[in-house]
Design a protein around this motif. Structure first.
Motif, PDB file in Angstrom:
ATOM      1  N   THR A 131       0.751  -1.264  -0.022  1.00 43.61           N
ATOM      2  CA  THR A 131      -0.139  -0.135  -0.083  1.00 43.61           C
ATOM      3  C   THR A 131       0.926   1.130   0.006  1.00 43.61           C
ATOM      4  O   THR A 131       0.616   2.148  -0.519  1.00 43.61           O
ATOM      5  CB  THR A 131      -0.808  -0.056   1.128  1.00 43.61           C
ATOM      6  N   ARG A 132       1.856   1.220   0.954  1.00 44.56           N
ATOM      7  CA  ARG A 132       2.828   2.379   1.075  1.00 44.56           C
ATOM      8  C   ARG A 132       3.462   2.856  -0.384  1.00 44.56           C
ATOM      9  O   ARG A 132       3.837   3.800  -0.824  1.00 44.56           O
ATOM     10  CB  ARG A 132       3.693   2.276   2.286  1.00 44.56           C
ATOM     11  N   VAL A 133       3.849   1.522  -1.045  1.00 41.69           N
ATOM     12  CA  VAL A 133       4.721   1.831  -2.336  1.00 41.69           C
ATOM     13  C   VAL A 133       3.852   2.119  -3.458  1.00 41.69           C
ATOM     14  O   VAL A 133       4.375   3.205  -4.145  1.00 41.69           O
ATOM     15  CB  VAL A 133       5.616   0.355  -2.592  1.00 41.69           C
ATOM     16  N   MET A 134       2.598   1.602  -3.576  1.00 41.18           N
ATOM     17  CA  MET A 134       1.723   1.917  -4.478  1.00 41.18           C
ATOM     18  C   MET A 134       1.254   3.458  -4.376  1.00 41.18           C
ATOM     19  O   MET A 134       0.785   4.177  -5.332  1.00 41.18           O
ATOM     20  CB  MET A 134       0.480   1.219  -4.564  1.00 41.18           C
ATOM     21  N   ALA A 135       1.422   3.999  -3.206  1.00 38.51           N
ATOM     22  CA  ALA A 135       1.187   5.409  -2.686  1.00 38.51           C
ATOM     23  C   ALA A 135       2.053   6.351  -3.135  1.00 38.51           C
ATOM     24  O   ALA A 135       2.110   7.588  -2.905  1.00 38.51           O
ATOM     25  CB  ALA A 135       0.795   5.462  -1.389  1.00 38.51           C
ATOM     26  N   GLY A 136       3.141   5.780  -3.444  1.00 43.33           N
ATOM     27  CA  GLY A 136       4.423   6.623  -3.974  1.00 43.33           C
ATOM     28  C   GLY A 136       5.777   6.564  -3.059  1.00 43.33           C
ATOM     29  O   GLY A 136       6.834   7.041  -3.398  1.00 43.33           O
ATOM     30  N   ALA A 137       5.695   5.500  -2.273  1.00 50.61           N
ATOM     31  CA  ALA A 137       7.058   5.482  -1.463  1.00 50.61           C
ATOM     32  C   ALA A 137       8.056   4.724  -2.376  1.00 50.61           C
ATOM     33  O   ALA A 137       7.761   3.614  -2.961  1.00 50.61           O
ATOM     34  CB  ALA A 137       6.764   4.642  -0.063  1.00 50.61           C
ATOM     35  N   SER A 138       9.487   5.216  -1.886  1.00 49.55           N
ATOM     36  CA  SER A 138      10.250   4.715  -3.101  1.00 49.55           C
ATOM     37  C   SER A 138      10.936   3.338  -2.310  1.00 49.55           C
ATOM     38  O   SER A 138      11.575   2.561  -3.135  1.00 49.55           O
ATOM     39  CB  SER A 138      11.438   5.749  -3.439  1.00 49.55           C
ATOM     40  N   GLU A 139      10.885   3.299  -0.942  1.00 51.84           N
ATOM     41  CA  GLU A 139      11.594   2.252  -0.178  1.00 51.84           C
ATOM     42  C   GLU A 139      10.620   2.257   1.126  1.00 51.84           C
ATOM     43  O   GLU A 139      10.418   3.220   1.686  1.00 51.84           O
ATOM     44  CB  GLU A 139      12.845   2.259  -0.009  1.00 51.84           C
ATOM     45  N   VAL A 140      10.368   1.052   1.472  1.00 54.99           N
ATOM     46  CA  VAL A 140       9.551   0.711   2.745  1.00 54.99           C
ATOM     47  C   VAL A 140      10.458  -0.258   3.563  1.00 54.99           C
ATOM     48  O   VAL A 140      10.695  -1.185   3.241  1.00 54.99           O
ATOM     49  CB  VAL A 140       8.190   0.513   2.614  1.00 54.99           C
ATOM     50  N   VAL A 141      10.730   0.067   4.762  1.00 55.19           N
ATOM     51  CA  VAL A 141      11.674  -0.682   5.834  1.00 55.19           C
ATOM     52  C   VAL A 141      11.007  -0.637   7.037  1.00 55.19           C
ATOM     53  O   VAL A 141      10.842   0.163   7.653  1.00 55.19           O
ATOM     54  CB  VAL A 141      13.037  -0.358   5.802  1.00 55.19           C
ATOM     55  N   CYS A 142      10.663  -1.887   7.237  1.00 55.40           N
ATOM     56  CA  CYS A 142       9.788  -2.168   8.751  1.00 55.40           C
ATOM     57  C   CYS A 142      10.096  -3.446   9.242  1.00 55.40           C
ATOM     58  O   CYS A 142      10.422  -4.291   8.737  1.00 55.40           O
ATOM     59  CB  CYS A 142       8.201  -1.972   8.401  1.00 55.40           C
ATOM     60  N   GLU A 143       9.670  -3.747  10.646  1.00 56.92           N
ATOM     61  CA  GLU A 143       9.773  -4.998  11.154  1.00 56.92           C
ATOM     62  C   GLU A 143       8.457  -5.516  11.045  1.00 56.92           C
ATOM     63  O   GLU A 143       7.481  -4.859  11.311  1.00 56.92           O
ATOM     64  CB  GLU A 143      10.462  -4.622  12.575  1.00 56.92           C
ATOM     65  N   SER A 144       8.268  -6.951  11.012  1.00 57.57           N
ATOM     66  CA  SER A 144       7.095  -7.474  11.012  1.00 57.57           C
ATOM     67  C   SER A 144       7.172  -8.797  11.441  1.00 57.57           C
ATOM     68  O   SER A 144       8.256  -9.504  11.392  1.00 57.57           O
ATOM     69  CB  SER A 144       6.714  -7.445   9.549  1.00 57.57           C
ATOM     70  N   ARG A 145       6.194  -9.107  12.070  1.00 50.51           N
ATOM     71  CA  ARG A 145       6.083 -10.652  12.654  1.00 50.51           C
ATOM     72  C   ARG A 145       5.268 -11.258  11.720  1.00 50.51           C
ATOM     73  O   ARG A 145       4.160 -11.035  11.280  1.00 50.51           O
ATOM     74  CB  ARG A 145       5.502 -10.918  13.979  1.00 50.51           C
ATOM     75  N   LYS A 146       5.741 -12.604  11.201  1.00 48.62           N
ATOM     76  CA  LYS A 146       5.177 -13.453   9.942  1.00 48.62           C
ATOM     77  C   LYS A 146       4.984 -14.738  10.470  1.00 48.62           C
ATOM     78  O   LYS A 146       5.766 -15.392  11.263  1.00 48.62           O
ATOM     79  CB  LYS A 146       5.823 -13.277   8.738  1.00 48.62           C
ATOM     80  N   THR A 147       3.929 -15.421  10.341  1.00 50.73           N
ATOM     81  CA  THR A 147       3.548 -16.761  10.744  1.00 50.73           C
ATOM     82  C   THR A 147       4.015 -17.731   9.667  1.00 50.73           C
ATOM     83  O   THR A 147       3.735 -17.836   8.441  1.00 50.73           O
ATOM     84  CB  THR A 147       2.143 -17.055  10.841  1.00 50.73           C
ATOM     85  N   GLU A 148       4.938 -18.800  10.111  1.00 50.99           N
ATOM     86  CA  GLU A 148       5.483 -19.542   9.141  1.00 50.99           C
ATOM     87  C   GLU A 148       4.314 -20.762   9.008  1.00 50.99           C
ATOM     88  O   GLU A 148       3.192 -20.708   9.449  1.00 50.99           O
ATOM     89  CB  GLU A 148       6.748 -20.249   9.839  1.00 50.99           C
ATOM     90  N   ILE A 149       4.776 -21.575   7.826  1.00 45.04           N
ATOM     91  CA  ILE A 149       3.674 -22.683   7.687  1.00 45.04           C
ATOM     92  C   ILE A 149       3.489 -23.730   8.845  1.00 45.04           C
ATOM     93  O   ILE A 149       2.464 -24.289   9.035  1.00 45.04           O
ATOM     94  CB  ILE A 149       4.252 -23.721   6.403  1.00 45.04           C
ATOM     95  N   ASP A 150       4.529 -23.629   9.822  1.00 46.65           N
ATOM     96  CA  ASP A 150       4.260 -24.484  11.006  1.00 46.65           C
ATOM     97  C   ASP A 150       3.583 -23.838  12.158  1.00 46.65           C
ATOM     98  O   ASP A 150       3.412 -24.434  13.200  1.00 46.65           O
ATOM     99  CB  ASP A 150       5.818 -25.117  11.364  1.00 46.65           C
ATOM    100  N   GLY A 151       3.230 -22.613  11.819  1.00 53.25           N
ATOM    101  CA  GLY A 151       2.505 -21.813  13.015  1.00 53.25           C
ATOM    102  C   GLY A 151       3.227 -20.981  13.985  1.00 53.25           C
ATOM    103  O   GLY A 151       3.008 -20.294  14.517  1.00 53.25           O
ATOM    104  N   ARG A 152       4.616 -21.042  13.577  1.00 54.54           N
ATOM    105  CA  ARG A 152       5.744 -20.592  14.735  1.00 54.54           C
ATOM    106  C   ARG A 152       5.725 -19.142  14.082  1.00 54.54           C
ATOM    107  O   ARG A 152       5.768 -18.579  12.856  1.00 54.54           O
ATOM    108  CB  ARG A 152       6.991 -20.904  14.415  1.00 54.54           C
ATOM    109  N   GLU A 153       5.913 -18.046  15.055  1.00 52.34           N
ATOM    110  CA  GLU A 153       5.840 -16.666  14.966  1.00 52.34           C
ATOM    111  C   GLU A 153       7.390 -16.399  14.618  1.00 52.34           C
ATOM    112  O   GLU A 153       8.314 -16.412  15.578  1.00 52.34           O
ATOM    113  CB  GLU A 153       5.525 -15.700  15.897  1.00 52.34           C
TER     114      GLU A 153
END
Length: 360
Positions: free
Chosen positions: A113-135
């Motif tokens: 969303t941020r890049v499509m709004a015009g940002a040239s680069e977005v760097v952030c921390e994020s937690r993602k759920t793996e396929i085994d459910g671990r964070e």
């Protein structure tokens, strides 16, 4: 028209041969150009295949990468990405928020969303759920994906796994919290400074003793918030960091001093100074621990005074006992003297005994 070639004039034949040879030469030259173009195309094709192989190797052997279009559909991803987030088995396109659901999905903070709004680069921390459910925790870097027309058609995202780093940070935070709780639970004042002598930590007890709140004390020189004078000679100001940071004398313990707070309130303290070492045993700071001994010294002084009074009392009691003994002898002799008033010799003897008792 019915003429035989043998009947043609030589000039006509020579001209025909010349035209035929020219056409043949043109064909040969055209074939040479075509062959050169084919070789060039083959060379370009080989270079493209080699470049593609190189790019595929880089793509598949780098950190997780994913190409997502403006409709949130994953167009392509490398093996590292699929090993973490899984690969669709039905061959259909997958939405990024289905592949790697996370707290920023479908929000304004979403990198797409941020890049499509015009940002040239977005760097952030994020937690993602793996396929085994671990964070797992990732640093997500998103940049625009430009199509052939030069338009932003989506994003290219990279995912750097920082889960281990986060675990270390959390462990350090827990250790720091335990340390702060421990420091709060002790009655002594504690101040820690860096190698420049600037305050980096001050406990609540130390804040009470010095009169400086933490938000104002941190970052200041220790001498600004802690005024110490020699307990025996108040003309001498004490710099508790000098011996440790400048003279490198090591620890100092049980040093008596007078601490003057910001509001002028004075208290007697006993302090200790110890260097803080890093893993290489280099001094990186100093920790100062001081204890209010004002009441302790008052109790000790009162105890000494009581002991002196007790000694005086014992001495007075002994003197009174001796004096009573003398008075007893005097009184006895005087009584006997009254009884012997008719005998001058015996009377004088009792008077002499009374004098001797007094002289004792």
């Amino acid at each position: 028209l019915g003429m035989n070639l043998t009947e043609w004039p030589d000039s006509r034949l020579n001209k025909l041969d010349g035209e035929t040879g020219g056409a043949k030469q043109q064909v040969q030259e055209s074939n040479a150009v075509g062959a050169e173009q084919i070789r060039e195309r083959e060379k370009i094709g080989a270079e493209l295949r080699q470049a593609k192989t190189h790019l595929e190797n880089i793509f598949n052997n780098s950190i997780p990468l994913c190409l997502t279009n403006d409709k949130s559909e994953i167009i392509d991803a490398n093996e590292a990405y699929y090993q973490i987030f899984g690969k669709p088995t039905d061959g259909k396109s997958q939405k990024c928020y289905d592949s790697r659901p996370g707290p920023t999905c479908k929000t304004r903070e979403c990198p797409l969303t941020r890049v499509m709004a015009g940002a040239s680069e977005v760097v952030c921390e994020s937690r993602k759920t793996e396929i085994d459910g671990r964070e797992h925790s990732f640093v997500v870097t998103a940049r625009p994906f430009i199509n052939e027309a030069g338009e932003v058609a989506g994003i290219v995202e990279s995912f750097q796994d920082i889960t281990k780093l986060k675990l270390v940070e959390e462990a350090l935070a827990e250790e720091k919290e335990r340390l702060l709780v421990t420091l709060k639970s002790i009655a002594d004042g504690v101040i820690a400074v860096d190698i420049q002598g600037r305050v980096v930590l001050i406990t609540e007890t130390a804040q009470v003793y010095t009169g400086w709140k933490q938000q104002y004390a941190v970052g200041r020189k220790l001498a600004e918030i802690l005024q110490l004078q020699d307990a025996l000679d108040r003309r001498l100001n004490i710099n508790p960091l000098e011996n440790v940071l400048q003279l490198h004398t090591g620890e100092e313990s049980a040093v008596d001093a007078i601490l003057i707070a910001q509001d002028g309130w004075e208290r007697r303290v006993s302090y200790s100074v110890s260097p803080i070492y890093d893993q290489l045993r280099d001094v990186i700071g100093v920790v100062l621990v001081f204890q209010d001994v004002t009441e302790k010294l008052k109790i000790e002084a009162e105890s000494i005074r009581i002991q002196k009074l007790e000694s005086v009392g014992l001495l007075a009691g002994g003197i009174a006992h001796d004096f009573n003994n003398i008075l007893t002898v005097i009184m006895n002799n005087l009584t006997l003297a009254r009884l012997m008033k008719n005998s001058r010799k015996k009377l004088l003897e009792k008077i002499y005994n009374t004098e001797e008792a007094v002289l004792k």
